[in-house]
Design an enzyme around this catalytic site. Structure first.
Site, mmCIF file in Angstrom:
data_model
loop_
_atom_site.group_PDB
_atom_site.id
_atom_site.type_symbol
_atom_site.label_atom_id
_atom_site.label_comp_id
_atom_site.label_asym_id
_atom_site.label_seq_id
_atom_site.Cartn_x
_atom_site.Cartn_y
_atom_site.Cartn_z
ATOM 1 N N LYS A 222 0.974 -1.029 -0.064
ATOM 2 C CA LYS A 222 -0.068 -0.102 -0.190
ATOM 3 C C LYS A 222 1.088 1.319 -0.055
ATOM 4 C CE LYS A 222 -0.331 -0.193 5.051
ATOM 5 N NZ LYS A 222 -1.106 -0.800 6.174
ATOM 6 N N TYR B 102 13.991 31.034 5.177
ATOM 7 C CA TYR B 102 12.735 31.629 5.780
ATOM 8 C C TYR B 102 12.875 32.000 7.294
ATOM 9 C CZ TYR B 102 10.469 30.727 1.430
ATOM 10 O OH TYR B 102 10.149 30.752 -0.052
HETATM 11 C C1 LIG Z 1 -0.311 -1.733 7.095
HETATM 12 C C2 LIG Z 1 -0.714 -2.830 7.521
HETATM 13 C C3 LIG Z 1 -0.176 -4.226 7.677
HETATM 14 C C4 LIG Z 1 1.539 -3.800 7.425
HETATM 15 O O1 LIG Z 1 2.275 -3.358 8.761
HETATM 16 P P1 LIG Z 1 3.551 -3.476 8.911
HETATM 17 O O2 LIG Z 1 3.825 -3.052 10.205
HETATM 18 O O3 LIG Z 1 3.896 -2.448 7.991
HETATM 19 O O4 LIG Z 1 4.193 -4.659 8.785
HETATM 20 C C5 LIG Z 1 -0.579 -5.165 8.321
HETATM 21 N N1 LIG Z 1 -2.090 -5.270 8.312
HETATM 22 C C6 LIG Z 1 -2.563 -4.273 8.122
HETATM 23 C C7 LIG Z 1 -4.217 -4.079 8.129
HETATM 24 C C8 LIG Z 1 -2.333 -2.950 7.521
HETATM 25 O O5 LIG Z 1 -3.167 -1.789 7.726
#
Ligand SMILES: *Cc1c(COP(=O)(O)O)cnc(C)c1O
Length: 381
Positions: free
Chosen positions: A34, A272
């Site tokens: 993702k 800035y």
């Molecule tokens: C993002 C996510 C993962 C992965 O988690 P990590 O800590 O990056 O391994 C697993 N399960 C769900 C539901 C997630 O949203």
């Protein structure tokens, strides 16, 4: 190229191999890709690992389009969606896509989901209070009632831990697992004939490393696929269990080039808000990354980069598309020189890790890498 991200494919494969050593052969390995594969480039990463993993997990239905033609593996959509998102599925092979039913609002679109013959996991809220049905809720039972005629579309149950990364003792996770067992029993009671088909999953990276009982039928590995530790407590706990036999290799390097060099007299103000004053004559290199590119503004006057194998401090505020770096101490520094924003120098071992940037920006490595702007090229090595 002025700014780019390098992806080390051998590190990706190394990390997968390590995980496979600690999970049962029957447990499926799902790569969580993702958010553009946590900033690593979803297409690049998926292509490298497609033959080494059992499936891919994403957040939103629209992300299917990024990898659908690249991989043959199943794709698990973990996040929420609405009816119009289902259009994305129209021309797809439904048997390769797995949705998640995670809240009673989706019941309104359940008909559309069921009609499509797409399969799904039911998410159980075992203690995170994010997505999912609580096992002891009316809504959970109501959902199972509604699914009586669609049992073959139910793949099983999933849940997500809320407190594995932040602690070294895992009692809350074990409580969550107990809740998950409760939900499992209810599912079995409702659909006894489907018992042997149902699958269960709960573990992300940290749980996979630390709680073998959480592995069940499938693990969902995100951050540590990319060679990063979910947290320092997790890293220390894993070291306690495995010593050096479980290792991770960071996959990503972030690089840029100097676009301009200024020499300014003592007592010049930089950037800035004039938040930095030079005390001596100072050579300032301008780099073409800022908070738009994902270099967080909270790194102003705090972080460092590596120029010609040496550490150099970011001075003044991070701008939208630029930062300034003090390079006074670096001999022969020139416009066009490569600069490491995340990564290390092989020669001097000087290093800036995603964890360092996270510490300086008061956040976690997840956010540092995920925020690297998608428009920056990801170059596979
Ligand atoms: C993002 C996510 C993962 C992965 O988690 P990590 O800590 O990056 O391994 C697993 N399960 C769900 C539901 C997630 O949203």
């Amino acid at each position: 190229m002025l700014t780019w991200v390098e992806i080390d494919s051998s590190a990706l494969l190394f990390n997968i191999k390590n995980f496979k050593k600690i999970i049962n052969k029957k447990t499926k390995f799902y790569a969580v890709v993702k958010s553009n594969a946590y900033g690593h480039g979803i297409r690049q990463v998926s292509k490298i690992i497609r033959n080494e993993v059992d499936g891919f997990a994403i957040n939103h239905i629209s992300e299917i389009n990024e990898i659908y033609d690249l991989v043959d593996n199943p794709i698990l959509v973990m996040g929420g969606y609405e009816e119009s998102d289902l259009k994305n599925l129209l021309d797809k092979d439904y048997r390769r896509i797995m949705l998640v039913l995670s809240n009673s609002d989706q019941l309104k679109i359940l008909k559309s989901i069921l009609k499509k013959d797409v399969q799904f996991f039911i998410e159980v809220d075992t203690g995170m209070s994010r997505l999912g049905y609580r096992p002891d809720s009316k809504e959970f039972l109501q959902l199972l009632d509604l699914l009586k005629d669609h049992q073959d579309q139910i793949l099983g149950l999933m849940t997500h831990f809320s407190n594995v990364e932040d602690v070294t003792e895992q009692s809350y996770a074990y409580q969550q697992l107990q809740q998950f067992e409760k939900a499992k029993k209810i599912l079995y009671q409702y659909f006894p004939k489907r018992k042997k088909f149902f699958r269960f999953h709960s573990a992300s990276s940290a749980a996979t490393m630390l709680i073998p009982k959480s592995h069940q039928d499938l693990v969902r590995i995100g951050i540590s696929l990319y060679g990063l530790w979910p947290s320092l407590p997790t890293k220390l706990s894993v070291y306690n269990v495995y010593n050096d036999s479980f290792q991770l290799k960071p996959v990503l390097k972030w690089k840029t080039r100097i676009v301009h060099i200024n020499e300014v007299p003592p007592d010049s103000k930089v950037g800035y808000g004039c938040s930095y004053h030079t005390s001596n004559r100072t050579k300032i290199a301008v780099l073409p990354v800022g908070y738009n590119e994902g270099y967080d503004r909270s790194l102003s006057n705090r972080s460092s980069v590596i120029v010609r194998d040496k550490r150099a401090m970011v001075i003044g505020r991070v701008c939208m598309n630029m930062i300034m770096v003090d390079v006074t101490h670096i001999p022969n520094v020139q416009v066009g020189d490569e600069v490491i924003l995340i990564g290390g120098s092989a020669k001097t071992k000087e290093e800036v890790s995603a964890d360092d940037l996270a510490d300086w920006a008061n956040t976690i490595n997840y956010e540092i890498v995920t925020r690297i702007h998608p428009s920056i090229p990801r170059i596979v090595q």
